[in-house]
Scaffold this motif. Structure first.
Motif, short mmCIF file in Angstrom:
data_model
loop_
_atom_site.label_atom_id
_atom_site.label_comp_id
_atom_site.label_asym_id
_atom_site.label_seq_id
_atom_site.Cartn_x
_atom_site.Cartn_y
_atom_site.Cartn_z
N PRO A 143 0.79 -1.24 0.00
CA PRO A 143 0.00 0.00 0.00
C PRO A 143 0.82 1.28 0.00
O PRO A 143 0.50 2.22 -0.74
N SER A 144 1.90 1.35 0.80
CA SER A 144 2.62 2.64 0.87
C SER A 144 3.29 2.96 -0.46
O SER A 144 3.41 4.13 -0.83
N GLN A 145 3.70 1.93 -1.22
CA GLN A 145 4.29 2.19 -2.53
C GLN A 145 3.23 2.79 -3.48
O GLN A 145 3.48 3.77 -4.17
N ALA A 146 2.05 2.18 -3.48
CA ALA A 146 1.01 2.68 -4.40
C ALA A 146 0.58 4.10 -3.99
O ALA A 146 0.29 4.93 -4.86
N ILE A 153 2.26 11.03 -9.04
CA ILE A 153 1.53 11.34 -10.28
C ILE A 153 0.71 12.62 -10.10
O ILE A 153 0.76 13.53 -10.94
N CYS A 154 -0.02 12.72 -9.00
CA CYS A 154 -0.87 13.90 -8.80
C CYS A 154 -0.02 15.16 -8.64
O CYS A 154 -0.42 16.24 -9.08
N SER A 155 1.18 15.03 -8.03
CA SER A 155 2.04 16.20 -7.85
C SER A 155 2.60 16.71 -9.17
O SER A 155 2.92 17.89 -9.28
N VAL A 156 2.76 15.81 -10.16
CA VAL A 156 3.26 16.26 -11.46
C VAL A 156 2.24 17.20 -12.09
O VAL A 156 2.57 18.24 -12.64
N ILE A 167 -5.69 13.25 -11.63
CA ILE A 167 -5.47 11.97 -12.32
C ILE A 167 -6.76 11.44 -12.97
O ILE A 167 -6.70 10.54 -13.82
N ALA A 168 -7.89 12.02 -12.62
CA ALA A 168 -9.17 11.55 -13.16
C ALA A 168 -9.13 11.59 -14.68
O ALA A 168 -8.74 12.60 -15.28
N GLY A 169 -9.48 10.48 -15.33
CA GLY A 169 -9.54 10.41 -16.78
C GLY A 169 -8.19 10.20 -17.46
O GLY A 169 -8.12 10.04 -18.67
N LYS A 170 -7.11 10.19 -16.70
CA LYS A 170 -5.78 10.00 -17.30
C LYS A 170 -5.56 8.50 -17.58
O LYS A 170 -6.08 7.64 -16.86
N LYS A 171 -4.77 8.23 -18.63
CA LYS A 171 -4.46 6.84 -18.96
C LYS A 171 -3.13 6.44 -18.32
O LYS A 171 -2.11 7.09 -18.56
N TRP A 189 -5.80 -0.97 -7.33
CA TRP A 189 -6.86 -0.44 -6.44
C TRP A 189 -6.83 1.08 -6.39
O TRP A 189 -7.84 1.75 -6.54
N SER A 190 -5.63 1.65 -6.16
CA SER A 190 -5.58 3.10 -5.93
C SER A 190 -5.85 3.89 -7.20
O SER A 190 -6.64 4.83 -7.20
N LEU A 191 -5.22 3.50 -8.31
CA LEU A 191 -5.35 4.31 -9.53
C LEU A 191 -6.77 4.24 -10.09
O LEU A 191 -7.31 5.24 -10.55
N THR A 192 -7.38 3.05 -10.04
CA THR A 192 -8.76 2.97 -10.55
C THR A 192 -9.71 3.74 -9.63
O THR A 192 -10.60 4.43 -10.11
N ALA A 193 -9.49 3.66 -8.32
CA ALA A 193 -10.36 4.40 -7.39
C ALA A 193 -10.17 5.90 -7.55
O ALA A 193 -11.08 6.70 -7.30
N ALA A 194 -8.98 6.29 -8.02
CA ALA A 194 -8.70 7.72 -8.22
C ALA A 194 -9.32 8.23 -9.52
O ALA A 194 -9.23 9.41 -9.82
#
Ligand code: ASP
Length: 338
Positions: A143-146, A153-156, A167-171, A189-194
């Motif tokens: 979990p901590s890695q994800a 990703i969000c900070s970029v 990140i919403a809608g990003k591939k 889990w994290s990226l799809t939930a985001a």
């Protein structure tokens, strides 16, 4: 942050978007602390954080240790190779030993899935307030890695105040040894939930079709569904991707020969500058480390700071782990002993 209710962080399967937002917001506060001359805050003063690593680690253990120290906790490090495990002590006995020394938070890594969960259950059965954080259990989760990947990703996209809207809608393409990767599972889990559209790509021996079962499943705490696609070739995953995450071939977990050769793998799935031309021009590359140079990705790509987020991932890891230790160690209301 009183909305945080989780006592342990063992898996991201049931994390809600609101919880990810809390992690991002908290981590961004700690990232700001880490920019100061005095990088220490008194948040966990007087608490003991124990890292129980039954499997080798370079960055995760050091990162958790530094995060705990930045929060002013006392730290104890347990490494399986130099321990009484070789004298026959069981894992739960080891955990109980550190409990008896006054551990408040246990950060656990084990080559077998389920060990952090078993320690958390044991701590609850004993009626303790000990919190447990999964630092990687077998092929199951990390979990901590994800969460640090999500923060990176969000900070970029939103350097000032990273949030899920970045990140919403990003591939996002996840490429490589998905079968053996706990990093891939937690990131799914994290990226799809985001709200990202996640594309998995690997040879069929490293990406069983069962991964497709998570597509269109509900996201906890949301009306949306997980956007997930499975590919057995690289090109469709890379096409117009905003972010590409490549994973190490986990040869220590491969019980049989699943690949013709590393060279063959690099030819079919290795990331090169040329291959990334199919992605968005602003594409960024992530890798959880350690990297097999020239296998998952070419060395020049790894070192190109205009594309590679590998170093920011490591840097952000400390702030994100400070956030996780803070949330379970200080923000969650303590359970009243029965
Ligand atoms: N460091 C990550 C892990 O512990 C990834 C890897 O080992 O390839 O799972």
């Amino acid at each position: 942050m009183s909305e945080w209710q989780r006592r342990h962080i063992l898996s991201l399967a049931d994390f809600s978007p609101a919880e990810y937002e809390t992690v991002l917001r908290t981590a961004s506060g700690f990232a700001e602390v880490l920019q100061r001359r005095n990088k220490k805050v008194p948040t966990l003063q007087g608490q003991v954080v124990t890292t129980l690593f039954f499997e080798p680690s370079t960055r995760t253990r050091s990162s958790f240790e530094l995060a705990a120290k930045r929060l002013s906790a006392d730290t104890i490090n347990f490494a399986a190779s130099s321990s009484s495990l070789s004298k026959g002590e069981t894992i739960l006995d080891t955990a109980r030993t550190y409990l008896a020394m006054g551990s408040d938070i246990m950060v656990v890594r084990h080559a077998q899935a389920g060990v952090p969960q078993a320690i958390a259950r044991e701590m609850e059965r004993l009626g303790t307030q000990v919190r447990v954080l999964n630092a990687g259990d077998g092929q199951h989760e990390h979990p901590s890695q994800a969460l640090l990947d999500l923060f990176t990703i969000c900070s970029v996209v939103q350097p000032e105040q990273p949030s899920l809207s970045a990140i919403a809608g990003k591939k996002v393409a996840i490429v490589g040894d998905i079968l053996h990767s706990r990093v891939a599972r937690s990131n799914i889990w994290s990226l799809t939930a985001a709200g990202a559209e996640v594309h998995l790509a690997a040879p069929p021996t490293l990406l069983p079709p069962e991964f497709a079962q998570f597509a269109d499943t509900p996201i906890p705490g949301s009306n949306a569904q997980r956007q997930l696609h499975v590919h057995w070739e690289l090109e469709p995953a890379l096409e117009n991707a905003d972010f590409v995450m490549t994973l190490r071939l986990q040869q220590e977990r491969m019980s049989q020969s699943l690949l013709p050769s590393l060279r063959e793998y690099h030819r079919e799935f290795g990331l090169t500058r040329d291959r990334l031309r199919a992605c968005q021009p602003t594409v960024k590359l992530l890798h959880p480390g350690p990297v097999n140079r020239g296998v998952e990705l070419s060395s020049d790509l790894m070192e190109d700071e205009s594309i590679s987020l590998i170093q920011p991932q490591v840097t952000n890891g400390v702030a994100v782990r400070m956030a996780l230790l803070y949330l379970i160690g200080a923000a969650v209301p303590a359970a009243v002993p029965a």
